[in-house]
Design an enzyme around this catalytic site. Structure first.
Site, PDB file in Angstrom:
ATOM      1  N   TYR A  96     -98.234  -1.306 -74.640  1.00  0.00           N
ATOM      2  CA  TYR A  96     -98.120   0.142 -74.472  1.00  0.00           C
ATOM      3  C   TYR A  96     -96.678   0.593 -74.634  1.00  0.00           C
ATOM      4  O   TYR A  96     -95.755  -0.207 -74.605  1.00  0.00           O
ATOM      5  CB  TYR A  96     -98.668   0.574 -73.106  1.00  0.00           C
ATOM      6  N   LYS A 135     -94.096  -5.691 -74.062  1.00  0.00           N
ATOM      7  CA  LYS A 135     -94.495  -4.619 -73.143  1.00  0.00           C
ATOM      8  C   LYS A 135     -96.025  -4.572 -73.050  1.00  0.00           C
ATOM      9  O   LYS A 135     -96.687  -3.722 -73.635  1.00  0.00           O
ATOM     10  CB  LYS A 135     -93.923  -3.277 -73.606  1.00  0.00           C
ATOM     11  N   GLU A 189     -85.204  -7.628 -63.171  1.00  0.00           N
ATOM     12  CA  GLU A 189     -85.261  -6.177 -63.410  1.00  0.00           C
ATOM     13  C   GLU A 189     -86.050  -5.521 -62.298  1.00  0.00           C
ATOM     14  O   GLU A 189     -86.556  -6.185 -61.393  1.00  0.00           O
ATOM     15  CB  GLU A 189     -85.905  -5.894 -64.766  1.00  0.00           C
ATOM     16  N   LEU A 240     -87.630  -6.864 -70.038  1.00  0.00           N
ATOM     17  CA  LEU A 240     -88.034  -5.941 -71.093  1.00  0.00           C
ATOM     18  C   LEU A 240     -86.796  -5.402 -71.809  1.00  0.00           C
ATOM     19  O   LEU A 240     -85.792  -5.074 -71.165  1.00  0.00           O
ATOM     20  CB  LEU A 240     -88.817  -4.773 -70.491  1.00  0.00           C
TER      21      LEU A 240
END
Length: 287
Positions: free
Chosen positions: A33, A151, A183, A207
Site C-alpha cells: 500500500y 510497504k 523506527e 521503511l
C-alpha cells in the site's frame, strides 16, 4: 453522503465496495500500500510514492494493476468526487483472487491484482496541535518480519504497538532491535545532538520513507548536518531533541521517551524548522 471509492476499475459508494473472500490480501496479507497526502486539494510527493509502490511490487514479484498516469488520474478523480481539501489517499494492491486458498501464489500475469483506492478527509491536517505540544513515545521490541523496506499490509504488530503506547499514555512507540531503534510504528525516527540530525540508515530493517527522503534532502540544503546510523534509546533520551516523519504527521517533534523528558519538554528548534521547511516546499511542488 458516503465516500466514493475505487475498486478494480469502478468508482462506487463505499457501502457497495466488494472484493472476493478469496483475495490473497484478505487471506494472506499478500499486498502492499501507499498513503499520499492531500493539501489544498493537491497531492504531495506523488511521484515518490509511486516509485516506492513499484519497488514494493517488484520485491514481491507482484504485477502492477495500472500505470502511474492512470493511478494519478484515479487519485485526482477521488479528490474531486469526495471534495477533499486536506487529507489522505490510501492505495492498496493485492495479488488478487487466484481461485481458492493456497500458500503458493500464482505466477505474475495469471491472476488479476486487486486495486483499491479511497480518501480520508482531514481538515487542517498541516495545522496539527500535536506539533506544537510534541509527542511522547515509549520503546517496544521490534517483532516484525525482516523485510520492513517493503510497504506491505502486514500491520498487526504496528497496530499493537500503537495500542501499547495508548495504554501507557503516550502517542507512539519506537521499536528496538538488537539494542537499537529501528523506527516508529508508522514513521521514521530521528534524534538531534549538538545540531546534528541522526537517523537510522536505509536497509531492509526500516521503511524507506518518502517524507524521510524529502526531509533529509531539505535539511542538507539548509546546511544542516545529517548522520545516518543506528542509535539507542539511551542515546535518544540524552539527545537535545527528537522527531519523527511520515506522510500524515510530516515532521512531528518528540518531547519524551520512556518517561524521560528531552530538553525543556517542548518541541526543539530543529524539528520546528524542518516542519516549516517541509510544508512550505511540499506545497510548492504539489500536483
Amino acid at each position: 453522503m458516503s465516500r466514493i471509492v475505487y475498486v478494480n476499475g469502478d468508482y462506487v459508494p463505499e457501502e457497495e465496495a466488494k472484493i472476493s473472500i478469496f483475495d490473497r490480501g484478505f487471506l494472506m496479507a499478500d499486498g502492499v500500500y501507499e498513503v499520499t497526502t492531500v493539501l489544498g486539494g493537491r497531492l504531495i510527493d506523488f511521484a515518490g510514492h509511486m516509485a516506492r509502490l513499484k519497488r514494493s511490487l517488484d520485491a514481491l514479484d507482484m504485477e502492477a494493476p495500472a500505470g502511474e498516469d492512470e493511478l494519478l488520474q484515479i487519485h485526482r478523480d477521488l479528490v474531486t468526487r469526495n471534495e477533499v481539501d486536506d487529507g489522505l489517499i490510501y492505495l492498496q494492491v493485492t495479488r488478487g483472487n487466484p481461485g481458492d486458498r493456497d500458500f503458493a501464489y500464482p505466477a505474475p500475469g495469471t491472476a488479476r491484482p486487486t486495486l483499491v483506492v479511497f480518501t480520508q478527509s482531514k481538515p487542517g491536517l498541516a495545522d496539527n496541535p500535536a506539533a506544537r505540544a510534541g509527542w511522547k513515545v515509549i520503546s517496544i521490541p521490534d517483532l516484525r518480519w525482516g523485510r520492513r523496506d517493503i510497504k506491505t499490509v502486514q500491520l498487526l504488530y504496528p497496530s499493537m504497538g500503537k495500542m501499547m503506547a495508548k495504554k501507557a499514555g503516550a502517542d507512539d512507540a519506537w521499536m528496538v532491535e538488537d539494542g537499537f531503534v529501528t523506527e516508529g510504528t508508522s514513521n521514521n525516527a530521528y534524534i538531534v545532538r549538538d545540531g546534528r540530525i541522526i537517523t537510522r540508515h536505509l536497509s531492509q530493517e526500516i521503511l524507506h520513507g518518502i517524507t524521510r527522503a524529502a526531509v533529509l534532502r531539505l535539511a542538507r540544503e539548509a546546511q544542516m548536518e545529517v548522520e545516518e546510523r543506528p542509535f539507542t534509546i539511551e542515546e535518544a533520551q540524552a539527545a537535545d531533541e527528537a522527531f519523527v516523519t511520515s506522510a500524515s504527521a510530516f515532521v512531528m517533534p518528540v518531547v519524551e521517551i520512556d518517561g524521560v523528558r528531552l530538553g525543556d519538554g517542548t518541541p526543539g528548534p530543529v524539528a520546528r524548522r524542518l516542519r516549516d521547511i517541509y510544508l512550505d516546499e511540499s506545497l510548492k511542488t504539489a500536483i
